[in-house]
Design a protein around this motif. Structure first.
Motif, short mmCIF file in Angstrom:
data_model
loop_
_atom_site.label_atom_id
_atom_site.label_comp_id
_atom_site.label_asym_id
_atom_site.label_seq_id
_atom_site.Cartn_x
_atom_site.Cartn_y
_atom_site.Cartn_z
N ILE A 1 11.82 -5.51 4.00
CA ILE A 1 11.44 -4.14 4.38
C ILE A 1 10.36 -3.61 3.46
N TYR A 2 10.50 -3.81 2.15
CA TYR A 2 9.44 -3.38 1.23
C TYR A 2 8.11 -4.06 1.58
N THR A 3 8.15 -5.35 1.80
CA THR A 3 6.93 -6.09 2.11
C THR A 3 6.32 -5.59 3.41
N HIS A 4 7.15 -5.38 4.42
CA HIS A 4 6.65 -4.86 5.69
C HIS A 4 6.04 -3.47 5.52
N MET A 5 6.68 -2.62 4.75
CA MET A 5 6.16 -1.26 4.55
C MET A 5 4.81 -1.28 3.83
N ILE A 6 4.66 -2.17 2.87
CA ILE A 6 3.36 -2.29 2.18
C ILE A 6 2.30 -2.71 3.20
N GLU A 7 2.62 -3.69 4.04
CA GLU A 7 1.69 -4.15 5.08
C GLU A 7 1.38 -3.02 6.05
N GLU A 8 2.38 -2.27 6.46
CA GLU A 8 2.19 -1.18 7.41
C GLU A 8 1.25 -0.12 6.85
N TYR A 9 1.50 0.30 5.60
CA TYR A 9 0.61 1.28 4.98
C TYR A 9 -0.79 0.72 4.78
N ALA A 10 -0.90 -0.52 4.33
CA ALA A 10 -2.22 -1.10 4.08
C ALA A 10 -3.05 -1.11 5.36
N ARG A 11 -2.44 -1.52 6.46
CA ARG A 11 -3.14 -1.55 7.74
C ARG A 11 -3.59 -0.15 8.15
N HIS A 12 -2.67 0.81 8.06
CA HIS A 12 -3.01 2.16 8.48
C HIS A 12 -3.95 2.85 7.50
N ASN A 13 -3.93 2.44 6.24
CA ASN A 13 -4.91 3.01 5.30
C ASN A 13 -6.32 2.56 5.65
N GLY A 14 -6.45 1.38 6.24
CA GLY A 14 -7.76 0.97 6.75
C GLY A 14 -8.20 1.88 7.88
N HIS A 15 -7.26 2.21 8.77
CA HIS A 15 -7.59 3.18 9.83
C HIS A 15 -7.97 4.52 9.21
N ALA A 16 -7.19 4.95 8.22
CA ALA A 16 -7.44 6.25 7.58
C ALA A 16 -8.82 6.29 6.93
N ASP A 17 -9.23 5.18 6.34
CA ASP A 17 -10.54 5.12 5.71
C ASP A 17 -11.65 5.35 6.75
N LEU A 18 -11.51 4.72 7.91
CA LEU A 18 -12.51 4.91 8.97
C LEU A 18 -12.47 6.32 9.54
N LEU A 19 -11.27 6.86 9.72
CA LEU A 19 -11.14 8.23 10.22
C LEU A 19 -11.78 9.22 9.26
N ARG A 20 -11.51 9.06 7.97
CA ARG A 20 -12.07 9.97 6.97
C ARG A 20 -13.59 9.87 6.94
N GLU A 21 -14.11 8.66 7.02
CA GLU A 21 -15.56 8.50 7.02
C GLU A 21 -16.18 9.20 8.23
N ARG A 22 -15.52 9.11 9.38
CA ARG A 22 -16.02 9.79 10.59
C ARG A 22 -16.02 11.30 10.43
N ILE A 23 -15.00 11.82 9.74
CA ILE A 23 -14.87 13.27 9.60
C ILE A 23 -15.91 13.85 8.65
N ASP A 24 -16.03 13.28 7.45
CA ASP A 24 -16.92 13.90 6.46
C ASP A 24 -17.77 12.91 5.65
N GLY A 25 -17.75 11.65 6.05
CA GLY A 25 -18.58 10.66 5.38
C GLY A 25 -17.98 10.08 4.12
N SER A 26 -16.79 10.55 3.71
CA SER A 26 -16.16 10.04 2.49
C SER A 26 -15.67 8.62 2.70
N THR A 27 -15.92 7.79 1.71
CA THR A 27 -15.43 6.43 1.74
C THR A 27 -14.80 6.11 0.39
N GLY A 28 -14.08 5.03 0.33
CA GLY A 28 -13.44 4.62 -0.92
C GLY A 28 -12.30 3.69 -0.65
N ASP A 29 -11.81 3.08 -1.71
CA ASP A 29 -10.75 2.09 -1.54
C ASP A 29 -9.43 2.69 -1.19
#
Length: 170
Positions: A142-170
């Motif tokens: 479950i811990y491993t799956h949750m890390i994977e789930e957040y990591a995948r969605h953080n990639g989505h979040a990075d793209l969403l944030r860049e679309r909103i205001d141009g901010s990027t980062g790890d």
């Protein structure tokens, strides 16, 4: 409020490392949402997708609840946003949906998840079962799956944030 992310230890024991990576990814999602208005946080990516930063936070609140409370601890709870009639309800936002509510719900689910996880060893099997497959999982999975789930969605979040205001980062 400035989000502080702690880099996970490179020498910790297994549980501390898993918890460290999970917390790092939780804070990464919070960081991607930091400083935006409710309207910006409700901004969907591109049609036909309804994915938004607020939707991702609401989704992760349900994922935290589902894996740690429902599967690991067999606690019977209703998801805060989705339903049998609207299984993707966490992504179906209206003008009435606020960051304050979504953030508070997500943080409450994280707190409950951590409290439940603390009761189990990494090798302990879940008390509950997966709702679709009937499988049981150990806490390590479950811990491993949750890390994977957040990591995948953080990639989505990075793209969403860049679309909103141009901010990027790890």
């Amino acid at each position: 409020m400035t989000i502080e992310r702690s880099e996970p230890s490179t020498t910790a024991d297994e549980r501390t490392m898993l918890e460290g990576w999970l917390n790092y990814h939780r804070e990464t999602l919070a960081w991607k949402c930091e400083g935006l208005t409710d309207e910006q946080l409700r901004t969907a990516s591109v049609e036909p997708s309804t994915m938004s930063l607020m939707g991702l936070v609401r989704h992760m609140a349900e994922v935290e609840q589902g894996w740690f409370r429902t599967v690991m601890a067999a606690e019977q709870t209703d998801p805060p946003y989705s339903s049998p009639e609207d299984p993707d309800g966490e992504f179906h936002l209206t003008e009435a949906d606020t960051w304050a509510e979504a953030h508070a719900t997500w943080r409450a689910q994280i707190k409950a998840a951590d409290e439940h996880a603390a009761r189990f060893a990494l090798d302990d099997l879940s008390v509950g079962k997966h709702r679709r497959t009937g499988e049981r999982f150990n806490l390590r999975w479950i811990y491993t799956h949750m890390i994977e789930e957040y990591a995948r969605h953080n990639g989505h979040a990075d793209l969403l944030r860049e679309r909103i205001d141009g901010s990027t980062g790890d």
